[in-house]
Design a protein around this motif. Structure first.
Motif, PDB file in Angstrom:
ATOM      1  N   THR A   8     -59.692   8.375 -53.137  1.00  0.00           N
ATOM      2  CA  THR A   8     -58.842   9.421 -53.695  1.00  0.00           C
ATOM      3  C   THR A   8     -59.333   9.786 -55.091  1.00  0.00           C
ATOM      4  N   GLY A   9     -58.998  10.994 -55.510  1.00  0.00           N
ATOM      5  CA  GLY A   9     -59.512  11.470 -56.791  1.00  0.00           C
ATOM      6  C   GLY A   9     -61.026  11.598 -56.749  1.00  0.00           C
ATOM      7  N   ALA A  10     -61.548  12.025 -55.586  1.00  0.00           N
ATOM      8  CA  ALA A  10     -62.988  11.971 -55.338  1.00  0.00           C
ATOM      9  C   ALA A  10     -63.767  13.159 -55.879  1.00  0.00           C
ATOM     10  N   SER A  11     -63.093  14.141 -56.456  1.00  0.00           N
ATOM     11  CA  SER A  11     -63.794  15.347 -56.883  1.00  0.00           C
ATOM     12  C   SER A  11     -64.403  15.242 -58.272  1.00  0.00           C
ATOM     13  N   SER A  12     -64.067  14.181 -59.018  1.00  0.00           N
ATOM     14  CA  SER A  12     -64.599  14.057 -60.373  1.00  0.00           C
ATOM     15  C   SER A  12     -64.541  12.599 -60.826  1.00  0.00           C
ATOM     16  N   LEU A  39     -64.453  19.270 -53.908  1.00  0.00           N
ATOM     17  CA  LEU A  39     -64.795  18.343 -52.825  1.00  0.00           C
ATOM     18  C   LEU A  39     -65.973  18.868 -52.006  1.00  0.00           C
ATOM     19  N   GLU A  40     -65.962  20.162 -51.756  1.00  0.00           N
ATOM     20  CA  GLU A  40     -67.054  20.762 -50.983  1.00  0.00           C
ATOM     21  C   GLU A  40     -68.382  20.609 -51.723  1.00  0.00           C
ATOM     22  N   GLU A  41     -68.353  20.705 -53.042  1.00  0.00           N
ATOM     23  CA  GLU A  41     -69.568  20.519 -53.840  1.00  0.00           C
ATOM     24  C   GLU A  41     -70.109  19.098 -53.682  1.00  0.00           C
ATOM     25  N   VAL A  42     -69.204  18.125 -53.713  1.00  0.00           N
ATOM     26  CA  VAL A  42     -69.629  16.734 -53.546  1.00  0.00           C
ATOM     27  C   VAL A  42     -70.193  16.524 -52.147  1.00  0.00           C
ATOM     28  N   ALA A  43     -69.498  17.061 -51.133  1.00  0.00           N
ATOM     29  CA  ALA A  43     -69.922  16.871 -49.747  1.00  0.00           C
ATOM     30  C   ALA A  43     -71.266  17.542 -49.474  1.00  0.00           C
ATOM     31  N   ALA A  44     -71.528  18.652 -50.169  1.00  0.00           N
ATOM     32  CA  ALA A  44     -72.773  19.384 -49.936  1.00  0.00           C
ATOM     33  C   ALA A  44     -74.008  18.555 -50.271  1.00  0.00           C
ATOM     34  N   GLY A  49     -72.256  15.451 -42.508  1.00  0.00           N
ATOM     35  CA  GLY A  49     -70.892  14.947 -42.417  1.00  0.00           C
ATOM     36  C   GLY A  49     -70.678  13.574 -42.983  1.00  0.00           C
ATOM     37  N   ARG A  50     -71.633  13.096 -43.795  1.00  0.00           N
ATOM     38  CA  ARG A  50     -71.463  11.776 -44.399  1.00  0.00           C
ATOM     39  C   ARG A  50     -70.214  11.726 -45.273  1.00  0.00           C
ATOM     40  N   VAL A  51     -69.943  12.829 -45.972  1.00  0.00           N
ATOM     41  CA  VAL A  51     -68.739  12.942 -46.799  1.00  0.00           C
ATOM     42  C   VAL A  51     -67.818  13.976 -46.167  1.00  0.00           C
ATOM     43  N   ARG A  52     -66.604  13.550 -45.809  1.00  0.00           N
ATOM     44  CA  ARG A  52     -65.615  14.434 -45.191  1.00  0.00           C
ATOM     45  C   ARG A  52     -64.554  14.806 -46.221  1.00  0.00           C
ATOM     46  N   PRO A  53     -64.545  16.053 -46.681  1.00  0.00           N
ATOM     47  CA  PRO A  53     -63.549  16.469 -47.672  1.00  0.00           C
ATOM     48  C   PRO A  53     -62.155  16.551 -47.046  1.00  0.00           C
ATOM     49  N   PHE A  54     -61.153  16.147 -47.815  1.00  0.00           N
ATOM     50  CA  PHE A  54     -59.762  16.273 -47.362  1.00  0.00           C
ATOM     51  C   PHE A  54     -58.922  16.613 -48.584  1.00  0.00           C
TER      52      PHE A  54
END
Length: 271
Positions: A8-12, A39-44, A49-54
């Motif tokens: 959680t809090g994975a965007s920064s 989140l999409e930036e991190v997943a990119a 699909g290693r990182v699944r944004p939610f």
């Protein structure tokens, strides 16, 4: 061995550093945060699909419920309760909405997500829960360090106590629990409070993650990345246990009134 983590809090900040480290090591990560675009930036950075944004707001009951359902349904190996918010101001000036947000994100959300994840972990015979707290949890006796942070500090102390107690409760199940207590970290966190810490030495989020993962290997229930002498932490917890074990059903003598003693609420003895 590939594992599944939810952060959680994975965007920064620390959450993003956890996500990048775990995904970079070949693990699958469910990355949770309010800001879908971040989140999409991190997943990119991790195709396939290693990182699944939610996207979910853990300050709301709906957000907590949605992520809790995922914690219960997914075969999680690791839950990192990292989402954070802090509104630094004296309690008497703290708006109700902001007080609720701090308690919601740092107390209610970690509690409910851990509650949802633990049964599956126990059934599978293993798993890890990391609750990201902070060194302010130990700073209560220093008013200067805590000015305007009563609610936030109390929330961090809750995470430490809950992690210690839960770790003992789950002993023998294969499920580990850690309270991660960094000091000042070089993230956006303090900037969002309007604090300029540009001249303050700060640990990197990546080093915090390194300490957490190594601390788990060492079996630490409380991990303090910036404390060199671990005996200081043991002394704190030993003192806690000593005070707990020294209690008695008899009233302590310092609370026994003496004849002619001061009357509560009065400055003196009736003068």
């Amino acid at each position: 061995m590939n594992m599944l983590a939810l952060v959680t809090g994975a965007s920064s900040g620390i959450g993003r550093a956890f996500t990048r480290r775990l995904a970079g090591d070949g693990h699958d990560v469910i990355a949770v945060a309010r800001r879908a675009e971040r989140l999409e930036e991190v997943a990119a950075g991790f195709p396939g699909g290693r990182v699944r944004p939610f996207a979910a707001d853990l300050a709301t009951g709906e957000g907590v419920d949605a992520v809790a359902r995922m914690c219960a349904a997914e075969p999680l190996d690791l839950l990192v309760n990292n989402a954070g918010v802090a509104h630094y101001m004296p309690l008497a000036e703290l708006p109700e909405a902001k007080a609720r947000e701090v308690v919601g994100v740092k107390v209610a959300a970690p509690t409910m997500l851990a509650r949802a994840a633990v049964p599956g972990m126990v059934t599978r015979g293993g798993g890890t829960i990391v609750n990201v707290a902070g060194m302010l949890a130990f700073g209560g006796p220093d008013p200067a360090a805590q000015m305007g942070r009563a609610v936030y500090t109390g929330a961090l102390a809750h995470l430490v106590a809950m992690s210690q107690t839960l770790a003992a409760e789950l002993a023998g199940t294969g499920v580990r629990v850690q309270a991660l207590c960094p000091g000042v970290v070089a993230t956006e966190f303090h900037e969002r409070q309007g604090m300029d810490l540009g001249g303050t030495p700060r640990m990197s989020a990546e080093d915090v993650v390194t300490a957490c993962l190594r601390g788990l290997e060492l079996g630490e229930v409380v991990c303090a990345p910036g404390v060199e002498d671990e005996r200081l932490l043991r002394a704190v917890f030993d003192a806690d246990l000593a005070a707990f074990g020294a209690q008695s059903p008899r009233l302590a003598t310092r609370y026994v009134s003496r004849p002619g003693g001061p009357v509560p609420g009065r400055a003196g003895n009736g003068s």
